[in-house]
Write an enzyme that holds these catalytic residues in place. Structure first.
Site, PDB file in Angstrom:
ATOM      1  N   SER A   1      -9.282  19.317  18.233  1.00 20.49           N
ATOM      2  CA  SER A   1      -9.910  18.252  17.452  1.00 20.49           C
ATOM      3  C   SER A   1     -10.560  18.785  16.181  1.00 20.49           C
ATOM      4  O   SER A   1     -10.989  19.940  16.112  1.00 20.49           O
ATOM      5  CB  SER A   1     -10.965  17.541  18.301  1.00 20.49           C
ATOM      6  OG  SER A   1     -10.374  16.922  19.414  1.00 20.49           O
TER       7      SER A   1
ATOM      8  N   GLY B   1      16.556 -35.577 -18.094  1.00 17.83           N
ATOM      9  CA  GLY B   1      17.232 -36.076 -16.908  1.00 17.83           C
ATOM     10  C   GLY B   1      18.184 -35.057 -16.313  1.00 17.83           C
ATOM     11  O   GLY B   1      18.553 -34.061 -16.940  1.00 17.83           O
ATOM     12  N   THR B   2      18.607 -35.341 -15.080  1.00 14.41           N
ATOM     13  CA  THR B   2      19.470 -34.403 -14.357  1.00 14.41           C
ATOM     14  C   THR B   2      20.853 -34.287 -14.984  1.00 14.41           C
ATOM     15  O   THR B   2      21.455 -33.210 -14.985  1.00 14.41           O
ATOM     16  CB  THR B   2      19.594 -34.832 -12.893  1.00 14.41           C
ATOM     17  OG1 THR B   2      19.963 -36.228 -12.839  1.00 14.41           O
ATOM     18  CG2 THR B   2      18.283 -34.632 -12.148  1.00 14.41           C
TER      19      THR B   2
ATOM     20  N   ASN C   1      -2.454  17.729   2.452  1.00 14.53           N
ATOM     21  CA  ASN C   1      -1.158  17.886   1.793  1.00 14.53           C
ATOM     22  C   ASN C   1      -1.209  17.825   0.277  1.00 14.53           C
ATOM     23  O   ASN C   1      -0.218  18.113  -0.382  1.00 14.53           O
ATOM     24  CB  ASN C   1      -0.182  16.814   2.303  1.00 14.53           C
ATOM     25  CG  ASN C   1      -0.696  15.403   2.075  1.00 14.53           C
ATOM     26  OD1 ASN C   1      -1.899  15.166   2.029  1.00 14.53           O
ATOM     27  ND2 ASN C   1       0.211  14.448   1.951  1.00 14.53           N
TER      28      ASN C   1
ATOM     29  N   TYR D   1      -4.802  12.037  10.268  1.00 11.69           N
ATOM     30  CA  TYR D   1      -3.915  11.779   9.139  1.00 11.69           C
ATOM     31  C   TYR D   1      -2.840  12.849   9.119  1.00 11.69           C
ATOM     32  O   TYR D   1      -3.141  14.052   9.041  1.00 11.69           O
ATOM     33  CB  TYR D   1      -4.660  11.778   7.803  1.00 11.69           C
ATOM     34  CG  TYR D   1      -3.693  11.692   6.642  1.00 11.69           C
ATOM     35  CD1 TYR D   1      -2.994  10.508   6.398  1.00 11.69           C
ATOM     36  CD2 TYR D   1      -3.435  12.794   5.833  1.00 11.69           C
ATOM     37  CE1 TYR D   1      -2.068  10.427   5.366  1.00 11.69           C
ATOM     38  CE2 TYR D   1      -2.513  12.719   4.796  1.00 11.69           C
ATOM     39  CZ  TYR D   1      -1.832  11.539   4.573  1.00 11.69           C
ATOM     40  OH  TYR D   1      -0.908  11.459   3.564  1.00 11.69           O
TER      41      TYR D   1
ATOM     42  N   ASN E   1      20.687 -40.306  -1.643  1.00 15.99           N
ATOM     43  CA  ASN E   1      21.322 -39.210  -2.370  1.00 15.99           C
ATOM     44  C   ASN E   1      20.401 -37.997  -2.384  1.00 15.99           C
ATOM     45  O   ASN E   1      19.219 -38.104  -2.709  1.00 15.99           O
ATOM     46  CB  ASN E   1      21.600 -39.665  -3.808  1.00 15.99           C
ATOM     47  CG  ASN E   1      22.018 -38.528  -4.702  1.00 15.99           C
ATOM     48  OD1 ASN E   1      22.882 -37.739  -4.343  1.00 15.99           O
ATOM     49  ND2 ASN E   1      21.405 -38.452  -5.876  1.00 15.99           N
TER      50      ASN E   1
ATOM     51  N   HIS F   1      -5.634   9.757  18.510  1.00 13.32           N
ATOM     52  CA  HIS F   1      -6.619   8.970  17.781  1.00 13.32           C
ATOM     53  C   HIS F   1      -7.130   9.702  16.547  1.00 13.32           C
ATOM     54  O   HIS F   1      -7.205  10.923  16.512  1.00 13.32           O
ATOM     55  CB  HIS F   1      -7.822   8.618  18.667  1.00 13.32           C
ATOM     56  CG  HIS F   1      -8.061   9.564  19.790  1.00 13.32           C
ATOM     57  ND1 HIS F   1      -7.931   9.193  21.107  1.00 13.32           N
ATOM     58  CD2 HIS F   1      -8.358  10.884  19.809  1.00 13.32           C
ATOM     59  CE1 HIS F   1      -8.164  10.238  21.877  1.00 13.32           C
ATOM     60  NE2 HIS F   1      -8.426  11.278  21.123  1.00 13.32           N
TER      61      HIS F   1
END
Length: 454
Positions: A402, A78-79, A383, A363, A166, A360
Site C-alpha cells: 500500500s 413553404g415546403t 507516469n 491510479y 399526410n 481500492h
C-alpha cells in the site's frame, strides 16, 4: 435509377426558444438531422441534398465533414419552395425521397416499404391514421385512390373529418417532380408553396399514387418545442430498450436507462437502473452492469461484472473481469481475464493482467501489469514528468504494498515485493524485496505540544 434524398432543414424553430437551429437539437446525444442523415445512408442513398437556411454556420460546423450537397433556402416560402432549391442536383431519372430534419425517429424499414410501394414512374406517400388529426394535412381519396392532400387551414368540414393524414414524407420521380414544382402557386390560406399540392397534380396527370404507413405513428412525429423533443427522446429510448431486451438483456427498469449510441448485447445480460450507454458498446454473455454505471465506446467480455457507479470509457474488460464500484477505466485501459479493480481505482492506457487485482484507491496510467499481481491501496504510477508520459512495467506475480509510488520509466521484475510506503525510482529485479521508507524510530517520553490559552 439513383436514390436522391432531399432533407428539409431550413427552419429556425422559434418555439424551441434557442439560438440553435431546430434540427440540431439532440435526441440521444445526436442531432435530429443527424438521425435522419444516418437513416438515409442505411437505405442506400446515392446522394443527399440538405436544404438549409437559419443557422447555416452552426449547421455546417456540426455536419460539414459529411458527404452532403448544401442547398440554401434564403427565404422560407413553404415546403414546395424548399424542395425546389434542390432541383439543380436532381436528375430526371432519380427517385427523389423527401425527408424532414426534425423528424428523427423515422426507421429505415419504413422508408424501404415506402420505396417498394412506389409504382414505376409513380408517387408513394407516407400516411398515418390518427384519432385526432387536428393540424395535419388530410389525405383525400376517391373510390379508395389518393387524389390530393388538403392542408388543415384550407380544408372544408367534410375534409376535416378525415383521419388519414399526410406525414410529408414521399417518394417522387425526378422528372415529374421538377415539372410539378414549376406549377406550384402560393394562392392558399398561408401564402406558401405547398409541396402537398403536387399530389393533386400527379392525379390530374394520371400518375399512379400509392401509400405506405409506418409501424408506429411516433416515427413521423416532429419536434417544434422542447416538450415535444422530450417526448421523442422518451420514445426513442423505449424503442432502443426494447431492442436490447429482445436481444437478450434483462433491464431492471426499461424506463430508467439511456442509450446514446449503438449497443450490442449477448444473452442473459443484467442491466440495473440509471445505466448510460454512449457510442459503440459491445457486451458479451452473462454480463452484469450495476446501477448508475456509464459505458462509453467499450467492449465487455462474457461473465464480466461492472459494479455500481463505475465509468468505462474506451476500455476493455476480459472474461470474468470485474470493475467497481466507483471505478474508472479511461481510454486504453484493459482488464484481462479474471482481473479486478475496486472502488476508486483509475486506469488509463494500462493493462491489468490475468487474475491481477487493484482492490481500492489507486491510479494506474501508462502501465503494463502482468498476471497474478496485487496492487495495494494508494498505489500510484507516476507516469508524467511535466512534459512527457513514461511507461511502468510490472511483471507477473509482483506484490505492491500500500501507498507505493512507482516513478516511471521503471520495471518491476517477476515475483518482486515492494514494501508499503515505498517510492520506487529504479528497476527492481526478479524476486527482490524493496523497501525505501525511512527506518521507524521510537522516542520514549515524548510530550505533545500543549495549546497556549490566550
Amino acid at each position: 435509377m439513383a436514390l436522391n434524398v432531399v432533407i428539409l432543414a431550413a427552419g429556425k424553430g422559434t418555439r424551441m426558444r434557442s439560438d440553435l437551429p431546430k434540427v440540431l437539437h439532440p435526441i440521444a446525444h445526436k442531432s435530429m438531422v443527424q438521425h435522419v442523415i444516418d437513416t438515409a445512408h442505411c437505405i442506400g442513398s446515392d446522394a443527399i441534398q440538405l436544404v438549409y437556411g437559419y443557422g447555416a454556420d452552426k449547421l455546417k460546423l456540426a455536419l460539414g465533414e459529411q458527404q452532403l450537397n448544401w442547398m440554401l433556402q434564403a427565404e422560407q416560402l413553404g415546403t414546395g419552395h424548399a424542395v425546389a432549391q434542390a432541383i439543380p442536383n436532381i436528375d430526371d431519372n432519380d427517385t427523389v425521397l423527401i425527408l424532414y430534419g426534425d423528424v428523427p425517429l423515422i426507421q429505415a424499414s419504413t422508408l424501404e416499404a415506402l420505396l417498394a410501394a412506389r409504382p414505376d414512374q409513380g408517387v408513394a406517400i407516407l400516411t398515418v391514421n390518427l384519432s385526432n388529426p387536428t393540424g395535419y394535412g388530410r389525405i383525400v381519396r376517391e373510390q379508395g385512390k389518393v387524389v390530393g392532400i388538403v392542408e388543415q387551414k384550407d380544408a372544408n368540414a367534410e375534409q376535416l373529418a378525415i383521419n388519414e393524414i399526410n406525414t410529408g414524407i414521399m417518394a417522387v420521380p425526378g422528372k415529374a417532380l421538377k415539372t410539378w414544382l414549376g406549377r406550384l402557386s402560393n394562392n392558399n390560406a398561408q401564402g406558401e408553396y405547398y409541396l402537398t399540392d403536387i399530389i393533386a397534380m400527379a392525379h390530374a396527370d394520371g400518375v399512379e399514387i400509392n401509400t405506405a404507413q409506418p409501424q408506429s405513428a411516433i416515427e413521423v412525429e416532429g419536434a417544434n418545442n422542447r416538450v415535444q423533443l422530450a417526448q421523442l427522446e422518451r420514445a426513442y429510448q423505449a424503442r432502443e430498450a426494447e431492442k436490447l431486451m429482445i436481444a437478450g438483456a434483462n433491464l431492471r427498469d426499461p424506463s430508467r436507462i439511456d442509450i446514446r449510441g449503438e449497443v450490442t448485447v449477448g444473452m442473459d445480460v443484467m442491466v440495473d437502473v440509471n445505466v448510460i450507454f454512449e457510442g459503440k458498446v459491445v457486451i458479451g454473455n452473462n454480463v452484469s452492469i450495476g446501477a448508475g454505471a456509464i459505458l462509453i465506446d467499450c467492449e465487455i467480455a462474457d461473465n464480466a461484472e461492472i459494479k455500481p457507479y463505475s465509468i468505462i470509457e474506451g476500455a476493455k474488460l476480459g472474461v470474468a473481469a470485474s470493475a467497481g464500484p466507483f471505478a474508472r477505466l479511461r481510454p486504453g485501459a484493459e482488464l484481462m481475464q479474471d482481473a479486478h479493480i475496486g472502488n476508486f481505482v483509475e486506469m488509463k492506457k494500462a493493462v491489468l493482467g490475468v487474475g491481477s487485482k487493484a482492490g481500492h484507491l489507486a491510479y494506474l496510467g501508462d502501465a503494463q501489469i502482468g498476471a497474478g499481481v496485487n496492487i495495494g491501496a494508494g498505489t500510484i504510477t507516476c507516469n508524467y514528468d511535466g512534459a512527457n508520459k513514461h511507461l511502468t512495467v510490472i511483471e507477473d506475480n509482483v506484490f505492491v504494498g500500500s501507498d507505493t509510488q512507482l516513478v516511471a520509466p521503471v520495471t518491476i521484475g517477476k515475483g518482486a515485493t515492494l514494501g508499503a510506503g515505498s517510492t520506487i525510482t529504479r528497476d527492481v529485479g526478479e524476486d527482490e524485496l524493496v523497501i525505501t521508507r525511512v527506518k521507524q524510530k521510537h522516542l520514549t517520553g515524548w510530550q505533545r505540544p500543549v495549546k497556549i490559552k490566550e
